[in-house]
Every structure is written in structure tokens, then in C-alpha cells.
Design a protein around this motif. Structure first.
Motif, PDB file in Angstrom:
ATOM      1  N   ARG A 180     -66.084  22.453 -27.113  1.00  0.00           N
ATOM      2  CA  ARG A 180     -67.105  21.857 -26.253  1.00  0.00           C
ATOM      3  C   ARG A 180     -68.487  22.101 -26.831  1.00  0.00           C
ATOM      4  O   ARG A 180     -68.786  23.199 -27.318  1.00  0.00           O
ATOM      5  CB  ARG A 180     -67.017  22.456 -24.848  1.00  0.00           C
ATOM      6  N   ASN A 215     -72.315  21.331 -25.327  1.00  0.00           N
ATOM      7  CA  ASN A 215     -73.059  20.854 -24.163  1.00  0.00           C
ATOM      8  C   ASN A 215     -72.085  20.197 -23.178  1.00  0.00           C
ATOM      9  O   ASN A 215     -71.134  20.829 -22.750  1.00  0.00           O
ATOM     10  CB  ASN A 215     -74.181  19.909 -24.602  1.00  0.00           C
ATOM     11  N   ASP A 216     -72.259  18.923 -22.861  1.00  0.00           N
ATOM     12  CA  ASP A 216     -71.396  18.268 -21.877  1.00  0.00           C
ATOM     13  C   ASP A 216     -70.266  17.461 -22.514  1.00  0.00           C
ATOM     14  O   ASP A 216     -69.565  16.726 -21.811  1.00  0.00           O
ATOM     15  CB  ASP A 216     -72.227  17.327 -20.989  1.00  0.00           C
ATOM     16  N   SER A 260     -69.396  13.303 -20.097  1.00  0.00           N
ATOM     17  CA  SER A 260     -69.432  13.834 -18.736  1.00  0.00           C
ATOM     18  C   SER A 260     -68.838  12.873 -17.714  1.00  0.00           C
ATOM     19  O   SER A 260     -68.523  13.279 -16.589  1.00  0.00           O
ATOM     20  CB  SER A 260     -70.866  14.186 -18.349  1.00  0.00           C
TER      21      SER A 260
END
Length: 368
Positions: free
Chosen positions: A62, A64-65, A81
Motif C-alpha cells: 500500500r 497512501n490510498d 480508494s
């Protein structure tokens, strides 16, 4: 003395997990897993699918998003996201061979990925009609990933027992699990990389402080390790055993973990017995992660997510469904798990394979 885990799950196969030592695959039967509990426990209703349509995913990373997930056929899926999946090819000097348990397996982002867009992969390839595994650095562009350089080649490979997990440790070194490649005796051969946990610099060099001079081997005597995770600076590994006897080991540099000489509670001088083992049951433990002192491990054959308390010497199942579970990633709120229902041994549904999100609060829920 090994701490035994005394538990009984009606849904776990008690008949063992192997054919013979020279033919067993990932501690599992090769027949599809058709176990379907009559009643799903409450925690399943809290689990949420956040992405679908993955193609035999293997490792979760992963940034960040965005989740990046390796797929055994040779692609890397990016999940944003909103749960949208964007799949990219991986251009390599040697083709990914997705056969048996091989393919594009381990995948880990460089600690400076946000700047250099570099990651590391572990994949199966064929050369001179033989299967091997290799570790390479790859770089992301807008449309694909491309090989930058190779770190290590000719890691023994086979249709089964390729290991394949990659992680970067707290020391900044790259760790890789290598299975015994269906040659059990080689796990005791310190001149052979099979059946070992390897440690290397991210440029491919052998670290000067490795326990064996001029060797990538960090520990040996492993059968098919597939999980690597740290609690502070202490390394733990999950490992597929024969006929049950799947293992959780605390890894110490230069130590021998006994395969094929000892398994389960057996002991021998200069060989480590596991912290936990499954006895006659089968977990087929794969990916793992630590969160707040608890070790979480996915189970393929047991279709479960397990939580191990190292200080208490105990294990509990915190999530169970029909899904074969390959890898797990934790943040402060959730555990993220990928299914492996399309790997030839599961019963895939229309949306498989999936990325699932499970609240960490479920470690106190009811269980079978």
C-alpha cells in the motif's frame, strides 16, 4: 518445550495435509475446498469487499490510498480508494512462468517508492528446461512496470514449494522465503538456497553481517515458508508443514529450523522447534503481519484468518468464510485480506478474487 495449541475446529480436515513429502502441494489437498459452514459467524457481516475481479493475487502493498497487489499470472493490480482496479503488465528480462504454485509471487515497495517508483518482485522462470525463481527490481511508469536490474537468480524452483514472500526488514534489508523446491534434503544443504530465508541488500549484494560468510542464507531447514513479519526487530515466519504440522517460527540468524529432520514437537540438537504448530490439522499458513503485538496469519486450506499471541502461546481464529486467504495487511483500523479462490484449488464466485476489509475490533468476536 513446544507450546501446543489445544483447539478443535469441526470444519478443519483432520486427515492431514499431504500426499508424500515429494508430492505435497502448499500443505493442501489438490481437490477443491468445498467446506461450507451452515451458519456464518457475526464477524463475516462486518467484513467488506472493497475490490473484485483480481486474478490470483499474492502479495499486498500500500502507498497512501492505493493498494498494489501482485497477481500470479504476471501482472500488478492497483486499487484506488473507490475500489477501481487498474491492471498493469510487468516487462521482465525473463518471462514469468505461472505453473503449479509458481508465478509472480512476492512483491514489496521500496521504502522510497513515493520518490523512485521502485519495487521488488520474486517470480518463477524457466531456463534450460528447469524452473527457478529470481528477485528483480522493477520501476513503475504510467502504463506498466519494467525491470531495472536483477538482484538474485537461480533460486531453486519447482511446480511446488517455491516460497516466494518478500519483505523489507527494519534494518532496510530485503528478506525472501525460498521453499525446498520439492527436494526436502536440500533444505539442510547450506550450499543450496532452497529451503531458506534469504537476506540481501536492495542492490543484490550479500550483507557483510549475514550469519554465514558470503551467503544469502539467513536461516535454513525450512520447507515452504510464505509469511514474514516483524514485531519490532524480531522476525517471525509462517511455514507449510507435511501432513499438518504447519508452523509459526521465531527466526534467528544462522539457525536451522529442522526440515526434513524434525517437525512438530520433535527435537534434535542444533535444530529449532516451532513456537506453534497445527498438529494433525492444516492451516496452510501464507501471509502474515504484526499489529500491536499480535501476529495475524492467513490460512489457505483452513479458509481462516488467525491471530497468534506470542507471549500467551495461544491462537484464535478471528475470521472464517469459504475463501482461501493468501495475504494480510494491517493499518490502525483494519486488516486487509486477499482471497485465492481462483488458484485452482478453491471454488471461485463471480466476483473473485477479492480484497476484503475486516475491522480490527473483530479480534474479540465469537469464533467456531
Amino acid at each position: 518445550m513446544q507450546k501446543k495449541i489445544l483447539f478443535s475446529f469441526l470444519f478443519v480436515l483432520l486427515s492431514g495435509c499431504a500426499f508424500s513429502d515429494n508430492g505435497k502441494t502448499e500443505t493442501e489437498d489438490t481437490s477443491p475446498d468445498t467446506q461450507t459452514p451452515d451458519n456464518k459467524q457475526d464477524d463475516m457481516h462486518n467484513a467488506e469487499t472493497i475490490a473484485t475481479g483480481l486474478n490470483v493475487p499474492w502479495s499486498i502493498q500500500r502507498q497512501n490510498d492505493v493498494f498494489f497487489i501482485s497477481e500470479r499470472g504476471g501482472t500488478i493490480a492497483a486499487i484506488d480508494s473507490n475500489g477501481t482496479v487498474t491492471r498493469s503488465s510487468v516487462e521482465l528480462e525473463k518471462d514469468v512462468i505461472s505453473t503449479g504454485e509458481g508465478g509472480l509471487l512476492g512483491f514489496v515497495l521500496d521504502p522510497d517508492f513515493h520518490q523512485n517508483q521502485t519495487a521488488y518482485i520474486y517470480h518463477t522462470y524457466r531456463e534450460n528446461n528447469r524452473l527457478f525463481n529470481r528477485i528483480a527490481a522493477i520501476k513503475k511508469t504510467d502504463t506498466q512496470w519494467s525491470e531495472q536490474f536483477v538482484l538474485l537468480e537461480e533460486i531453486p524452483g519447482a511446480e511446488i514449494h517455491n516460497g516466494g514472500r518478500l519483505q523489507i526488514g527494519p534494518d532496510g534489508m530485503l528478506y525472501a522465503t525460498a521453499g525446498d523446491a520439492n527436494q526436502a534434503h536440500e533444505a539442510q544443504n547450506q550450499q543450496n538456497l532452497a529451503g531458506s530465508i534469504l537476506r540481501l541488500d536492495t542492490n543484490g549484494d550479500i550483507p557483510e553481517d549475514n550469519p554465514m560468510p558470503s551467503s544469502y542464507i539467513y536461516s535454513y531447514g525450512h520447507r515452504n515458508p510464505q509469511g514474514l513479519s516483524w514485531d519490532n526487530n524480531t522476525l517471525y515466519s509462517s511455514e507449510h508443514g507435511p501432513s499438518g504440522r504447519d508452523e509459526i517460527n521465531r527466526i534467528e540468524p544462522g539457525e536451522n529450523y529442522g526440515w526434513p529432520i524434525i517437525t512438530g514437537d520433535e527435537s534434535q540438537e542444533n535444530a529449532k522447534t516451532p513456537l506453534f504448530h497445527s498438529g494433525n490439522d492444516t492451516w496452510a499458513p501464507a501471509g502474515s503481519t504484526f499489529h500491536e503485538g499480535q501476529l495475524y496469519v492467513t490460512g489457505l486450506r483452513g479458509n481462516q484468518l488467525m491471530q497468534f499471541s506470542i507471549p500467551e502461546g495461544s491462537m484464535e481464529m478471528i475470521y472464517k468464510d469459504n475463501d482461501r486467504l493468501r495475504d494480510v495487511y494491517a493499518d490502525d483500523t483494519y486488516l486487509y485480506v486477499i482471497t485465492n479462490n481462483r488458484d485452482g484449488r478453491g471454488n471461485p464466485g463471480q466476483e473473485d478474487d477479492r480484497l476484503i476489509r475486516i475491522p480490527l475490533s473483530l479480534n474479540t468476536t465469537s469464533r467456531h
